[in-house]
Design an enzyme around this catalytic site. Sequence first.
Site, PDB file in Angstrom:
ATOM      1  N   PHE A 128      38.805  45.341  47.114  1.00 18.71           N
ATOM      2  CA  PHE A 128      40.196  45.139  46.710  1.00 18.71           C
ATOM      3  C   PHE A 128      41.070  46.155  47.458  1.00 18.71           C
ATOM      4  O   PHE A 128      40.719  47.333  47.543  1.00 18.71           O
ATOM      5  CB  PHE A 128      40.291  45.341  45.198  1.00 18.71           C
ATOM      6  CG  PHE A 128      41.580  44.905  44.598  1.00 18.71           C
ATOM      7  CD1 PHE A 128      41.838  43.559  44.356  1.00 18.71           C
ATOM      8  CD2 PHE A 128      42.552  45.835  44.261  1.00 18.71           C
ATOM      9  CE1 PHE A 128      43.027  43.151  43.790  1.00 18.71           C
ATOM     10  CE2 PHE A 128      43.752  45.430  43.689  1.00 18.71           C
ATOM     11  CZ  PHE A 128      43.990  44.085  43.452  1.00 18.71           C
ATOM     12  N   ASP A 205      34.466  50.441  40.424  1.00 18.77           N
ATOM     13  CA  ASP A 205      35.647  49.757  39.912  1.00 18.77           C
ATOM     14  C   ASP A 205      35.148  48.493  39.216  1.00 18.77           C
ATOM     15  O   ASP A 205      34.547  47.628  39.863  1.00 18.77           O
ATOM     16  CB  ASP A 205      36.597  49.402  41.069  1.00 18.77           C
ATOM     17  CG  ASP A 205      37.904  48.810  40.562  1.00 18.77           C
ATOM     18  OD1 ASP A 205      37.900  48.191  39.481  1.00 18.77           O
ATOM     19  OD2 ASP A 205      38.934  48.961  41.247  1.00 18.77           O
ATOM     20  N   TYR A 230      44.156  44.181  32.211  1.00 27.20           N
ATOM     21  CA  TYR A 230      45.043  43.007  32.117  1.00 27.20           C
ATOM     22  C   TYR A 230      44.406  41.733  32.644  1.00 27.20           C
ATOM     23  O   TYR A 230      45.042  40.690  32.658  1.00 27.20           O
ATOM     24  CB  TYR A 230      46.390  43.267  32.807  1.00 27.20           C
ATOM     25  CG  TYR A 230      46.314  43.840  34.213  1.00 27.20           C
ATOM     26  CD1 TYR A 230      45.993  43.032  35.292  1.00 27.20           C
ATOM     27  CD2 TYR A 230      46.585  45.186  34.441  1.00 27.20           C
ATOM     28  CE1 TYR A 230      45.934  43.554  36.569  1.00 27.20           C
ATOM     29  CE2 TYR A 230      46.519  45.727  35.712  1.00 27.20           C
ATOM     30  CZ  TYR A 230      46.188  44.906  36.771  1.00 27.20           C
ATOM     31  OH  TYR A 230      46.132  45.429  38.038  1.00 27.20           O
ATOM     32  N   LYS A 231      43.149  41.815  33.094  1.00 24.25           N
ATOM     33  CA  LYS A 231      42.476  40.604  33.586  1.00 24.25           C
ATOM     34  C   LYS A 231      41.703  39.971  32.417  1.00 24.25           C
ATOM     35  O   LYS A 231      42.319  39.413  31.523  1.00 24.25           O
ATOM     36  CB  LYS A 231      41.615  40.960  34.786  1.00 24.25           C
ATOM     37  CG  LYS A 231      42.504  41.353  35.978  1.00 24.25           C
ATOM     38  CD  LYS A 231      41.774  41.982  37.136  1.00 24.25           C
ATOM     39  CE  LYS A 231      42.779  42.345  38.229  1.00 24.25           C
ATOM     40  NZ  LYS A 231      42.264  43.311  39.202  1.00 24.25           N
ATOM     41  N   ARG A 380      40.745  30.485  44.384  1.00 28.79           N
ATOM     42  CA  ARG A 380      39.949  31.109  43.319  1.00 28.79           C
ATOM     43  C   ARG A 380      40.182  30.365  42.018  1.00 28.79           C
ATOM     44  O   ARG A 380      41.318  30.114  41.621  1.00 28.79           O
ATOM     45  CB  ARG A 380      40.387  32.562  43.097  1.00 28.79           C
ATOM     46  CG  ARG A 380      39.820  33.538  44.068  1.00 28.79           C
ATOM     47  CD  ARG A 380      40.001  34.964  43.576  1.00 28.79           C
ATOM     48  NE  ARG A 380      41.302  35.242  42.977  1.00 28.79           N
ATOM     49  CZ  ARG A 380      41.678  36.438  42.556  1.00 28.79           C
ATOM     50  NH1 ARG A 380      40.857  37.460  42.621  1.00 28.79           N
ATOM     51  NH2 ARG A 380      42.869  36.625  42.038  1.00 28.79           N
TER      52      ARG A 380
HETATM   53  C1  LIG Z   1      43.067  44.250  39.721  1.00 26.17           C
HETATM   54  C2  LIG Z   1      42.354  45.339  40.421  1.00 26.17           C
HETATM   55  C3  LIG Z   1      42.945  46.599  40.566  1.00 26.17           C
HETATM   56  C4  LIG Z   1      44.327  46.844  40.059  1.00 26.17           C
HETATM   57  O1  LIG Z   1      44.845  48.074  40.403  1.00 26.17           O
HETATM   58  P1  LIG Z   1      46.227  48.557  39.764  1.00 26.17           P
HETATM   59  O2  LIG Z   1      46.257  49.990  40.067  1.00 26.17           O
HETATM   60  O3  LIG Z   1      46.189  48.217  38.303  1.00 26.17           O
HETATM   61  O4  LIG Z   1      47.321  47.783  40.418  1.00 26.17           O
HETATM   62  C5  LIG Z   1      42.216  47.588  41.199  1.00 26.17           C
HETATM   63  N1  LIG Z   1      40.976  47.334  41.684  1.00 26.17           N
HETATM   64  C6  LIG Z   1      40.388  46.130  41.544  1.00 26.17           C
HETATM   65  C7  LIG Z   1      39.016  45.902  42.074  1.00 26.17           C
HETATM   66  C8  LIG Z   1      41.069  45.093  40.933  1.00 26.17           C
HETATM   67  O5  LIG Z   1      40.500  43.899  40.809  1.00 26.17           O
END
Ligand SMILES: *Cc1c(COP(=O)(O)O)cnc(C)c1O
Length: 418
Positions: A128, A205, A230-231, A380
């Site tokens: 990401f 992560d 939030y996911k 997706r």
């Molecule tokens: C959604 C997501 C983030 C989100 O990062 P924010 O700091 O909340 O914007 C980070 N890493 C991964 C792998 C994600 O899927």
Amino acid sequence: MEGRIPRMVAEQLDAADPLAEFRDRFVHADPELIYLDGNSLGRLPAATTDRLRGVVEEDWGSGLVGSWREWIDWTARLGDRLAQHVLGARPGEVVVSDSTSVNLYKLACAALDAAPRRGTVLIDAEDFPTNRYVMQGIAEQRGLRLRQLSSDIDGGLDLDVLRCALTPDVAVVVLSLVSYRSGALLDMAEVNELARTVGARVVWDVSHAAGAVPIDVTATGTELAVGCTYKYLNGGPGAPAFLYVCRELQTRLRQPIWGWFGQREQFQMGPDYDPMPSIERFLVSTPPLLSLAALDPALTVIEEAGMARIREKGLLLGRLADDLVDTMLTPLGFVPASPRSPYRRGSHVSLYHPHAWQICQASAEEAKVVCDYRVPDRLRIGLSPLYTRFTDIWDGIARIREVTVGQSDTSDPPIRRG
Ligand SMILES: *Cc1c(COP(=O)(O)O)cnc(C)c1O
């Protein structure tokens, strides 16, 4: 073609679904909308609105500053609930704070400070973006060598690539448990073991895994992890993230942002920073209370359903999606891109199509199916188990099929998007 898997199959799966009633625990403002993007932003839990109204009107409106007596330990209390029900951590090992990016920065810097003689950090070249950027910045600021492990955008990271890169100079490895694009799922225990053999630390992560697959940080020997809420955890847009530091490491690590919420005897307002000897030392500042409050009802739903049942349904949804893609979509130029076994991925699937972007747009605009697009040409489809019915998958894929048939009539050239 469409008749190959009768809709009745999905109807029967819905009828036998032990989590079926959990769908009503969420708001469905437009009953015709098929929402297949819970991996980007989870739906609104039905209890959240009243909970937030209560916090705004009573805690804030009436209680004013006195409500801090109640608010002050929410970050730790919510952290303990995540620890127990989502992450497989022990009490006192998780706090809710900041954002995922900021927590990654904090934990990566803390781990690097603890390994001053090592000069290399490893990341997945397809991770990401925020993870790659944060680590690029850290490497540049500290003069470290950043090695980007090449990995397959669909199949994920090959552990042999990781094994070869793990030299004794590696201080920190940053990896996502579930790949944001393909859903590919890594073996947490095996990666931890590989890193341990050369004395490197992994910062995981788990943003795309938390609430989708059971995680057991303790059993897998995980030391450090961050993730968002939030996911699949349905905490709402911009909900605060969490961080995990195993008990044994906590006092050996120091994070780089010396804020007053990490301070011992915070309200003594002492002259020098002296961090708490506990997970709270990884906190920085005043938490966003209204967003924190939204996590309470969201976690209640997860706790009642239980991660084991959530995963079980996710696997079944994944298998049905695979079968429907094979029969309804591959004849139209779609190619399944995610790992083929639902056991080898999180709770979303990725499909290749040269016109993925247009199909994604048209599905939302013309057919009320919300999924999402990721560069370069992947669609997706998120299968959030708590509120997605088997018939939603059947109907959603049937609608995507119709949209695609309609699109190919116009034979637009594919638009390239950065
Ligand atoms: C959604 C997501 C983030 C989100 O990062 P924010 O700091 O909340 O914007 C980070 N890493 C991964 C792998 C994600 O899927």
